[in-house]
Design an enzyme around this catalytic site. Structure first.
Site, PDB file in Angstrom:
ATOM      1  N   LYS A   1       0.967  -1.286   0.001  1.00 29.68           N
ATOM      2  CA  LYS A   1      -0.093   0.079   0.069  1.00 29.68           C
ATOM      3  C   LYS A   1       1.080   1.189  -0.217  1.00 29.68           C
ATOM      4  CE  LYS A   1      -4.029   2.288   0.298  1.00 29.68           C
ATOM      5  NZ  LYS A   1      -3.328   2.895  -1.206  1.00 29.68           N
TER       6      LYS A   1
ATOM      7  N   GLN B   1       7.194   4.013   3.945  1.00 26.92           N
ATOM      8  CA  GLN B   1       5.807   3.450   3.953  1.00 26.92           C
ATOM      9  C   GLN B   1       5.718   2.025   4.803  1.00 26.92           C
ATOM     10  OE1 GLN B   1       3.804   5.281   1.389  1.00 26.92           O
ATOM     11  NE2 GLN B   1       2.374   4.979   2.795  1.00 26.92           N
TER      12      GLN B   1
ATOM     13  N   LYS C   1       5.496   3.289   8.466  1.00 28.49           N
ATOM     14  CA  LYS C   1       4.343   4.272   8.531  1.00 28.49           C
ATOM     15  C   LYS C   1       3.076   3.418   8.481  1.00 28.49           C
ATOM     16  CE  LYS C   1       4.303   7.457   5.500  1.00 28.49           C
ATOM     17  NZ  LYS C   1       3.752   8.406   4.140  1.00 28.49           N
TER      18      LYS C   1
ATOM     19  N   LYS D   1       5.391   1.551  -3.094  1.00 29.61           N
ATOM     20  CA  LYS D   1       5.345   2.963  -3.677  1.00 29.61           C
ATOM     21  C   LYS D   1       5.619   2.780  -5.103  1.00 29.61           C
ATOM     22  CE  LYS D   1       4.687   7.264  -2.434  1.00 29.61           C
ATOM     23  NZ  LYS D   1       4.104   7.766  -1.157  1.00 29.61           N
TER      24      LYS D   1
ATOM     25  N   GLY E   1      -2.395   8.169  -4.345  1.00 23.20           N
ATOM     26  CA  GLY E   1      -2.062   9.386  -4.757  1.00 23.20           C
ATOM     27  C   GLY E   1      -0.615   9.905  -4.001  1.00 23.20           C
ATOM     28  N   ASP E   2      -0.012  10.615  -4.474  1.00 21.61           N
ATOM     29  CA  ASP E   2       1.282  11.543  -3.771  1.00 21.61           C
ATOM     30  C   ASP E   2       1.506  12.756  -4.672  1.00 21.61           C
ATOM     31  OD1 ASP E   2       3.417  10.529  -1.758  1.00 21.61           O
ATOM     32  OD2 ASP E   2       4.626  11.581  -3.311  1.00 21.61           O
TER      33      ASP E   2
HETATM   34  P1  NDP Z   1       0.960  17.984  -4.360  1.00 23.58           P
HETATM   35  O1  NDP Z   1       1.363  17.373  -5.711  1.00 23.58           O
HETATM   36  O2  NDP Z   1      -0.584  17.990  -3.967  1.00 23.58           O
HETATM   37  O3  NDP Z   1       1.624  19.084  -3.901  1.00 23.58           O
HETATM   38  C1  NDP Z   1       2.955  19.142  -3.710  1.00 23.58           C
HETATM   39  C2  NDP Z   1       3.369  20.491  -3.145  1.00 23.58           C
HETATM   40  O4  NDP Z   1       4.673  20.811  -2.823  1.00 23.58           O
HETATM   41  C3  NDP Z   1       3.222  21.770  -4.333  1.00 23.58           C
HETATM   42  O5  NDP Z   1       2.767  22.852  -3.688  1.00 23.58           O
HETATM   43  C4  NDP Z   1       4.417  21.863  -5.011  1.00 23.58           C
HETATM   44  O6  NDP Z   1       4.857  22.691  -5.647  1.00 23.58           O
HETATM   45  C5  NDP Z   1       5.367  21.611  -4.100  1.00 23.58           C
HETATM   46  N1  NDP Z   1       6.482  20.753  -4.347  1.00 23.58           N
HETATM   47  C6  NDP Z   1       6.639  19.777  -4.848  1.00 23.58           C
HETATM   48  N2  NDP Z   1       7.897  19.301  -5.238  1.00 23.58           N
HETATM   49  C7  NDP Z   1       8.656  20.337  -5.050  1.00 23.58           C
HETATM   50  C8  NDP Z   1       9.989  20.427  -5.323  1.00 23.58           C
HETATM   51  N3  NDP Z   1      10.901  19.587  -5.472  1.00 23.58           N
HETATM   52  N4  NDP Z   1      10.433  21.691  -4.748  1.00 23.58           N
HETATM   53  C9  NDP Z   1       9.695  22.591  -3.985  1.00 23.58           C
HETATM   54  N5  NDP Z   1       8.192  22.425  -3.956  1.00 23.58           N
HETATM   55  C10 NDP Z   1       7.825  21.278  -4.394  1.00 23.58           C
HETATM   56  O7  NDP Z   1       1.448  16.445  -3.409  1.00 23.58           O
HETATM   57  P2  NDP Z   1       0.907  16.147  -2.034  1.00 23.58           P
HETATM   58  O8  NDP Z   1       0.381  17.445  -1.204  1.00 23.58           O
HETATM   59  O9  NDP Z   1       0.051  15.135  -2.162  1.00 23.58           O
HETATM   60  O10 NDP Z   1       2.384  15.716  -1.250  1.00 23.58           O
HETATM   61  C11 NDP Z   1       3.348  16.583  -0.458  1.00 23.58           C
HETATM   62  C12 NDP Z   1       3.951  16.001   0.425  1.00 23.58           C
HETATM   63  O11 NDP Z   1       3.508  15.006   1.243  1.00 23.58           O
HETATM   64  C13 NDP Z   1       4.890  14.819  -0.443  1.00 23.58           C
HETATM   65  O12 NDP Z   1       6.265  14.644   0.244  1.00 23.58           O
HETATM   66  C14 NDP Z   1       4.117  13.323  -0.343  1.00 23.58           C
HETATM   67  O13 NDP Z   1       4.995  12.323  -0.371  1.00 23.58           O
HETATM   68  C15 NDP Z   1       3.698  13.682   1.158  1.00 23.58           C
HETATM   69  N6  NDP Z   1       2.475  12.770   1.539  1.00 23.58           N
HETATM   70  C16 NDP Z   1       1.228  12.845   0.883  1.00 23.58           C
HETATM   71  C17 NDP Z   1       0.160  12.218   1.178  1.00 23.58           C
HETATM   72  C18 NDP Z   1      -1.022  12.120   0.475  1.00 23.58           C
HETATM   73  O14 NDP Z   1      -1.968  11.520   0.829  1.00 23.58           O
HETATM   74  N7  NDP Z   1      -1.078  12.761  -0.709  1.00 23.58           N
HETATM   75  C19 NDP Z   1       0.316  11.112   2.349  1.00 23.58           C
HETATM   76  C20 NDP Z   1       1.659  11.149   2.998  1.00 23.58           C
HETATM   77  C21 NDP Z   1       2.514  12.082   2.590  1.00 23.58           C
HETATM   78  P3  NDP Z   1       4.384  23.078  -7.175  1.00 23.58           P
HETATM   79  O15 NDP Z   1       2.918  23.076  -7.428  1.00 23.58           O
HETATM   80  O16 NDP Z   1       5.087  24.233  -7.543  1.00 23.58           O
HETATM   81  O17 NDP Z   1       5.115  21.844  -7.965  1.00 23.58           O
HETATM   82  O1  2IT Z   2       3.016   9.008   1.554  1.00 25.04           O
HETATM   83  C1  2IT Z   2       2.213   8.616   1.727  1.00 25.04           C
HETATM   84  O2  2IT Z   2       1.596   7.943   2.700  1.00 25.04           O
HETATM   85  C2  2IT Z   2       0.921   8.591   0.631  1.00 25.04           C
HETATM   86  N1  2IT Z   2       1.336   9.347  -0.538  1.00 25.04           N
HETATM   87  C3  2IT Z   2      -0.477   7.971   0.639  1.00 25.04           C
HETATM   88  C4  2IT Z   2      -0.445   6.521   0.498  1.00 25.04           C
HETATM   89  C5  2IT Z   2      -1.819   5.682   0.503  1.00 25.04           C
HETATM   90  O3  2IT Z   2      -1.874   4.809  -0.161  1.00 25.04           O
HETATM   91  O4  2IT Z   2      -2.768   6.565   0.701  1.00 25.04           O
END
Ligand code: NDP
Ligand code: 2IT
Length: 449
Positions: A94, A115, A118, A130, A169-170
């Site tokens: 997952k 992961q 976590k 992943k 998603g991520d």
């Molecule tokens: P999104 O794509 O929705 O948003 C990412 C954000 O971070 C955007 O504002 C983006 O800016 C910025 N960003 C991405 N890459 C870079 C970079 N290289 N340098 C600077 N800014 C950057 O992703 P998420 O919000 O889903 O994910 C954000 C973080 O959270 C990641 O580390 C992800 O692994 C983690 N995460 C996500 C989960 C989820 O359920 N979605 C769960 C747990 C962790 P821009 O728009 O300019 O690209």
């Molecule tokens: O980093 C993370 O935990 C995620 N991007 C969410 C993973 C998931 O299966 O919901």
């Protein structure tokens, strides 16, 4: 990067370096976990004998494949995609899919490795995996995104299944992409197998509160850390990095709990709004219009946009890094502490560099590592799988309550485990050991597989 490893763990780490050349993010994630496992081997010498740590560091399966697709002008593009099925001792693999040009095997492996622990911390039946691609979704039309997702799924589907591997998603992957991926999976397999993907839309098998879950969970974790110090978020100043899925809902929950969020960012720059970030505006610009964050300051007088600005230089009580890995370094950590920051909860995966973590810990502030603090997203994915399996659909209120309970339990487990293993208040030690023990015990029980 070998300082601080126990003598039994050093050769394991050296072997990881040798077997996985050039994958620096993966090395960093492994080092951060191994650094804390010394006391575990003293208490459980059997784990050394059955080589549990060496087995955990080696993915069960790694899939790398070509994704050809055509853009709107008829040009052909070739991307590379990955799915690393890391560990299935606790349940089906997952973990999310990341679409970003920086993606290569080392990033997917670091994310998959994190992961495992976590997912174990959530106490739900999910293994760790992943995936992702070096595809850059920026500026692409809906049709281009759809064709890319369809091409990717045409290869990936054979490796997935609700009992096998369940992506979500991520970065760069949200409900729109999950929709195209699910549509293609359904078409190829001729099965409405809702539980094969999470983060689905509410009309087609998604869970209420999944969109909000990671950000909300991170703030619930921050609240628990503050509570343990007789503090709360009410009246605190908060700074968040990123303005994507995690950042937006972290800001929302922080505001609901009485905090004032004064800054956030995207990959081009930062906005600072002393009146407090107006969330509806950020959501429209980033989620609906998919434009740059600078538009916020063009529209709103009280806000200032700084291109390439450093969001960690904005004074705050609580920092929530929610963008990407290694976005907060030693210098940033020092600056935050100088400015009076008392707590950091990571919405992103591995956003703080090892030097940054050391500085937070030395200063004695509350520091919640991503694998604990952002586990609410994947936990709610597991709740989505539960709803799919029972063909049920829970209310927002019920799902959010479950999420809160899970985050409170993760905090408690990390806090108590850190205490038990001689590092009170150290959530890195607590999260790594508590997560590791659950996986290691299951692996022992399942035999040498
Ligand atoms: P999104 O794509 O929705 O948003 C990412 C954000 O971070 C955007 O504002 C983006 O800016 C910025 N960003 C991405 N890459 C870079 C970079 N290289 N340098 C600077 N800014 C950057 O992703 P998420 O919000 O889903 O994910 C954000 C973080 O959270 C990641 O580390 C992800 O692994 C983690 N995460 C996500 C989960 C989820 O359920 N979605 C769960 C747990 C962790 P821009 O728009 O300019 O690209
Ligand atoms: O980093 C993370 O935990 C995620 N991007 C969410 C993973 C998931 O299966 O919901």
């Amino acid at each position: 990067m070998t300082a601080g490893l126990d003598e039994k763990l050093e050769p394991i780490y050296q072997d990881v370096l040798k077997r996985n050349p050039g994958e620096k993010e993966f090395h960093q994630a492994v080092h951060e976990v191994l650094e804390t496992l010394g006391p575990v081997l003293v208490k459980y010498p059997e784990f050394a004998e059955s080589k549990i740590i060496q087995r955990i560091c080696e993915p069960e399966r790694q899939i790398i494949f070509r994704v050809p697709w055509q853009d709107d002008d008829g040009n052909i593009h070739i991307n590379r995609a990955f799915r690393v099925e890391f560990n299935s001792a606790l349940g089906p693999y997952k973990g999310g899919m990341r679409f970003h040009p920086s993606v290569y095997l080392g990033i997917i492996k670091f994310l998959g490795f994190e992961q495992i622990f976590k997912n174990a911390l959530t106490d739900l039946p999910i293994g760790g995996g992943k995936g992702g691609s070096d595809f850059d979704p920026k500026g692409r039309s809906d049709s281009e995104i759809m064709r890319f997702c369809q091409s990717l799924m045409t290869e990936l589907y054979r490796n997935l299944g609700e009992y096998t591997d369940v992506p979500a998603g991520d970065i760069g992957v949200s409900t729109r992409e999950i929709g195209y991926l699910f549509g293609q999976y359904k078409r190829i397999t001729n099965r409405y197998e809702s539980g094969v993907l999470t983060g689905k839309g509410l009309d087609w098998g998604g869970s209420r509160a999944r969109t909000e879950a990671t950000g909300y969970g991170t703030v619930f974790f921050a609240e628990e850390m503050l509570k343990a110090r007789d503090e709360s978020l009410d009246g605190k100043t908060v700074v968040v990095s990123g303005s994507g899925n995690v950042a937006i809902y972290a800001m929302q929950k922080a505001q609901q709990l009485g905090a004032k969020v004064v800054a956030c960012s995207d990959s081009s720059g930062i906005i600072v709004d002393d009146e407090g970030i107006e969330l509806d505006r950020v959501r429209r610009i980033k989620e609906v219009e998919r434009r740059r964050l600078s538009v916020y300051a063009d529209e709103k007088k009280s806000a200032k946009y700084v291109e390439d600005g450093n969001v960690w230089h904005v004074p705050c009580d609580v920092a929530l890094p929610s963008a990407t890995q290694n976005e907060l370094n030693g210098k940033d950590a020092k600056k935050l502490i100088e400015n009076g920051c008392i707590a950091v909860a990571e919405g992103a995966n591995m956003p703080t560099t090892p030097e940054g973590i050391q500085i937070f810990q030395k200063a004695g502030i509350a520091y919640g590592p991503g694998k604990a603090a952002n586990a609410g997203g994947v936990a709610t994915s597991a709740l989505e799988m539960q709803q799919n399996a029972s063909r049920d659909s829970w209310t927002f209120k019920h799902t959010e309550e479950r999420l809160r309970e899970i985050m409170v339990n993760i905090h408690k487990n990390c806090y108590e485990t850190a205490d038990e293993f001689g590092s009170p208040g150290n959530y890195v030690v607590g999260a790594n050991i508590a997560g590791f023990l659950r996986v290691a015990k299951a692996m022992e029980a399942l035999g040498l597989v």
